[in-house]
Design a protein around this motif. Structure first.
Motif, mmCIF file in Angstrom:
data_model
loop_
_atom_site.group_PDB
_atom_site.id
_atom_site.type_symbol
_atom_site.label_atom_id
_atom_site.label_comp_id
_atom_site.label_asym_id
_atom_site.label_seq_id
_atom_site.Cartn_x
_atom_site.Cartn_y
_atom_site.Cartn_z
ATOM 1 N N PHE A 3 0.940 4.185 -23.344
ATOM 2 C CA PHE A 3 0.513 3.331 -22.255
ATOM 3 C C PHE A 3 0.649 4.094 -20.944
ATOM 4 C CE2 PHE A 3 4.884 2.224 -23.406
ATOM 5 C CZ PHE A 3 5.567 2.411 -22.219
ATOM 6 N N LYS A 4 0.141 3.480 -19.879
ATOM 7 C CA LYS A 4 0.035 4.159 -18.596
ATOM 8 C C LYS A 4 1.188 3.767 -17.679
ATOM 9 C CE LYS A 4 -3.322 4.990 -14.860
ATOM 10 N NZ LYS A 4 -4.660 4.619 -14.340
ATOM 11 N N LEU A 5 1.697 4.759 -16.951
ATOM 12 C CA LEU A 5 2.783 4.601 -16.002
ATOM 13 C C LEU A 5 2.275 4.783 -14.577
ATOM 14 C CD1 LEU A 5 5.262 7.052 -17.769
ATOM 15 C CD2 LEU A 5 5.262 4.558 -18.034
ATOM 16 N N GLY A 6 3.042 4.241 -13.628
ATOM 17 C CA GLY A 6 2.880 4.548 -12.223
ATOM 18 C C GLY A 6 4.243 4.867 -11.649
ATOM 19 N N VAL A 7 4.295 5.597 -10.554
ATOM 20 C CA VAL A 7 5.561 6.013 -9.948
ATOM 21 C C VAL A 7 5.628 5.507 -8.513
ATOM 22 C CG1 VAL A 7 6.973 7.968 -9.205
ATOM 23 C CG2 VAL A 7 5.770 8.063 -11.407
ATOM 24 N N LEU A 8 6.717 4.797 -8.188
ATOM 25 C CA LEU A 8 6.979 4.335 -6.833
ATOM 26 C C LEU A 8 8.283 4.949 -6.346
ATOM 27 C CD1 LEU A 8 6.098 0.520 -7.060
ATOM 28 C CD2 LEU A 8 4.647 2.410 -6.271
ATOM 29 N N GLY A 9 8.186 5.963 -5.516
ATOM 30 C CA GLY A 9 9.373 6.604 -4.961
ATOM 31 C C GLY A 9 9.859 7.765 -5.806
ATOM 32 N N ASP A 35 7.596 6.806 -0.013
ATOM 33 C CA ASP A 35 7.630 6.357 1.367
ATOM 34 C C ASP A 35 8.106 7.492 2.267
ATOM 35 O OD1 ASP A 35 7.597 4.866 3.645
ATOM 36 O OD2 ASP A 35 9.416 3.724 3.203
ATOM 37 N N GLY A 36 7.173 8.176 2.905
ATOM 38 C CA GLY A 36 7.536 9.280 3.787
ATOM 39 C C GLY A 36 7.884 10.537 3.008
ATOM 40 N N ALA A 37 8.498 11.467 3.714
ATOM 41 C CA ALA A 37 8.835 12.752 3.104
ATOM 42 C C ALA A 37 9.992 12.583 2.124
ATOM 43 C CB ALA A 37 9.213 13.756 4.183
ATOM 44 N N ALA A 38 9.885 13.241 0.972
ATOM 45 C CA ALA A 38 10.956 13.256 -0.025
ATOM 46 C C ALA A 38 11.312 14.708 -0.307
ATOM 47 C CB ALA A 38 10.515 12.560 -1.313
ATOM 48 N N GLU A 50 -0.882 16.953 -12.297
ATOM 49 C CA GLU A 50 -1.942 16.016 -12.666
ATOM 50 C C GLU A 50 -1.851 14.691 -11.909
ATOM 51 O OE1 GLU A 50 1.471 15.167 -15.536
ATOM 52 O OE2 GLU A 50 0.646 16.861 -14.408
ATOM 53 N N LEU A 51 -0.742 14.466 -11.203
ATOM 54 C CA LEU A 51 -0.564 13.216 -10.465
ATOM 55 C C LEU A 51 -1.150 13.322 -9.059
ATOM 56 C CD1 LEU A 51 1.432 12.721 -12.829
ATOM 57 C CD2 LEU A 51 2.897 11.528 -11.194
ATOM 58 N N THR A 52 -1.801 12.262 -8.636
ATOM 59 C CA THR A 52 -2.355 12.158 -7.292
ATOM 60 C C THR A 52 -1.496 11.220 -6.455
ATOM 61 O OG1 THR A 52 -4.604 12.518 -8.104
ATOM 62 C CG2 THR A 52 -4.363 11.479 -5.930
ATOM 63 N N LYS A 53 -1.200 11.612 -5.228
ATOM 64 C CA LYS A 53 -0.427 10.759 -4.342
ATOM 65 C C LYS A 53 -1.344 9.735 -3.692
ATOM 66 C CE LYS A 53 2.835 10.948 -0.454
ATOM 67 N NZ LYS A 53 3.544 11.845 0.500
ATOM 68 N N VAL A 54 -0.925 8.459 -3.752
ATOM 69 C CA VAL A 54 -1.701 7.404 -3.107
ATOM 70 C C VAL A 54 -1.006 7.014 -1.805
ATOM 71 C CG1 VAL A 54 -2.636 6.573 -5.284
ATOM 72 C CG2 VAL A 54 -0.525 5.562 -4.394
ATOM 73 N N ALA A 55 -1.785 6.572 -0.834
ATOM 74 C CA ALA A 55 -1.244 6.268 0.488
ATOM 75 C C ALA A 55 -0.555 4.911 0.545
ATOM 76 C CB ALA A 55 -2.372 6.322 1.525
ATOM 77 N N ASP A 56 -0.955 3.993 -0.334
ATOM 78 C CA ASP A 56 -0.430 2.633 -0.315
ATOM 79 C C ASP A 56 0.106 2.300 -1.702
ATOM 80 O OD1 ASP A 56 0.064 -0.100 -0.197
ATOM 81 O OD2 ASP A 56 -1.779 -0.559 0.897
ATOM 82 N N HIS A 57 1.345 1.839 -1.784
ATOM 83 C CA HIS A 57 1.928 1.556 -3.096
ATOM 84 C C HIS A 57 1.218 0.410 -3.804
ATOM 85 C CE1 HIS A 57 3.921 -1.634 -0.822
ATOM 86 N NE2 HIS A 57 4.399 -2.140 -1.953
ATOM 87 N N ARG A 58 0.471 -0.405 -3.047
ATOM 88 C CA ARG A 58 -0.273 -1.475 -3.697
ATOM 89 C C ARG A 58 -1.341 -0.936 -4.635
ATOM 90 N NH1 ARG A 58 1.986 -6.217 -3.908
ATOM 91 N NH2 ARG A 58 0.059 -6.569 -5.079
ATOM 92 N N ALA A 59 -1.794 0.282 -4.413
ATOM 93 C CA ALA A 59 -2.791 0.861 -5.318
ATOM 94 C C ALA A 59 -2.244 0.974 -6.729
ATOM 95 C CB ALA A 59 -3.225 2.232 -4.797
ATOM 96 N N ILE A 60 -0.965 1.248 -6.852
ATOM 97 C CA ILE A 60 -0.334 1.315 -8.171
ATOM 98 C C ILE A 60 -0.075 -0.081 -8.714
ATOM 99 C CG2 ILE A 60 1.831 1.977 -9.326
ATOM 100 C CD1 ILE A 60 1.749 4.542 -7.600
ATOM 101 N N LEU A 61 0.407 -0.985 -7.851
ATOM 102 C CA LEU A 61 0.685 -2.344 -8.311
ATOM 103 C C LEU A 61 -0.592 -3.068 -8.728
ATOM 104 C CD1 LEU A 61 3.313 -3.451 -5.646
ATOM 105 C CD2 LEU A 61 3.732 -2.586 -7.960
ATOM 106 N N ASP A 62 -1.713 -2.743 -8.102
ATOM 107 C CA ASP A 62 -2.969 -3.430 -8.389
ATOM 108 C C ASP A 62 -3.753 -2.800 -9.542
ATOM 109 O OD1 ASP A 62 -2.414 -5.167 -6.325
ATOM 110 O OD2 ASP A 62 -3.683 -4.124 -4.856
#
Length: 335
Positions: A3-9, A35-38, A50-62
């Motif tokens: 299954f597919k994962l998303g990463v927040l933080g 959220d900001g520089a890590a 292979e991972l792309t950074k999204v600007a808004d975390h809602r893109a992953i939640l949606d």
């Protein structure tokens, strides 16, 4: 079925183990948000190109194709992100500590009960340590009888030059007993089977870093449970001469024997991880655990698909966070 994962933080390095181990189960992931520089970001993008950074975390939640979200944001922010993810229909694996206050924990419990989603905290000192896994097997087989005391030692190197600002801000990382201590409470509950716990004593202090008033470089707690007793010491005093980040130890006292795990190295010997020492009525032995399989991640993957609790009972995860937060609160009352 993968299954597919998303990463927040990605603020803590534990995200590497979380994502790598879930991908090893066949899971896919193509997007992350932070959220900001890590401080981990350069290494993260090189490890997972292979991972792309999204600007808004809602893109992953949606994203309706994502079944589970991995969260390794700043500790104080993890609860809110986990609640948003569960309300969006996602299961959650969050880095420890899963939350930093009792109020956050109550909100998580309410959301989990309402949504039926999985809220799993990756207590990596148990789930990603092969010696601890072997200790679990031996205890379940009766190798040392009933466990009556658990002692954990959790020293860490400071490595101050690599630490982001939030590491030194009490309200952001949650305090040493909440943060590192969540690993230790998890092991105490797991090995003693305790479901009712009293924090008998707790202490925290900033011994050496007055320039960081929110930093706690030493902590300890004593726990009395209905299944056994525990003592946990946590610190940031590991010297640079050690070939790894800390000499973590686990001691199990049973009615019929003892187990010691030297998890990350063995002092005075060639550097080797996952060392276990067993003594009981018939054995006095060393066990090399480096080839032991880690069950948490395949079980969690199965839980997502089967709606089961084989990786770690939900009640155990909740109780772990409750006990370590209460220990932190008790310690700070005594400061």
């Amino acid at each position: 079925m993968p299954f597919k994962l998303g990463v927040l933080g990605i603020d803590h390095g534990h995200i590497f183990g979380m994502l790598t181990n879930m991908k090893a189960q066949g899971c896919t992931c193509d997007a992350y948000w932070t959220d900001g520089a890590a401080v981990t970001e350069d290494k993260f993008t090189k490890t997972f190109p292979e991972l792309t950074k999204v600007a808004d975390h809602r893109a992953i939640l949606d994203d309706a194709d994502i079944d589970m979200v991995l969260i390794s944001a700043v500790p104080a922010d993890r609860a809110a992100l986990a609640i948003q993810a569960m309300e969006a229909g996602k299961d959650v694996m969050v880095d420890k500590p899963g939350c930093t206050t009792l109020e956050q924990l109550e909100a998580i419990k309410e959301c989990q009960a309402r949504t039926g989603r999985i809220w799993s905290v990756n207590f990596s000192e148990r789930f990603e340590v092969r010696a601890t896994t072997k200790a679990s097997e031996l205890v379940s087989q009766g190798a040392i009888g009933r466990v009556i005391q658990v002692v954990t030692l959790a020293p860490h190197k400071q490595n101050l030059k690599t630490r982001p600002d939030w590491y030194f801000q009490r309200e952001r990382y949650g305090g040493i007993l909440t943060d590192i201590g969540s690993h230790q409470v998890d092991q105490f509950l797991h090995f003693t089977g305790s479901t009712d716990v009293t924090v008998a004593a707790a202490h925290v202090e900033n011994t050496t870093r007055p320039e960081y008033p929110g930093f706690q470089d030493y902590g300890e707690m004593t726990l009395h449970g209905d299944g056994g007793h525990g003592y946990m010491r946590l610190d940031w005093f590991t010297p640079d001469g050690l070939p790894t980040w800390g000499d973590g130890r686990l001691f199990l006292l049973g009615t019929e024997g003892t187990i010691e795990c030297r998890k990350y190295t063995d002092i005075g010997q060639p550097h080797r991880t996952d060392n276990l020492f067993l003594v009981n009525g018939t054995e006095n032995t060393y066990i090399d655990c480096r080839d032991v399989d880690l069950p948490y991640f395949p079980r969690l993957a199965a839980d997502v698909q089967d709606r089961t609790e084989t990786a770690c009972p939900q009640a155990h995860t909740f109780l772990t966070m409750e006990v370590c937060i209460k220990a932190q609160m008790k310690a700070e009352e005594n400061v």
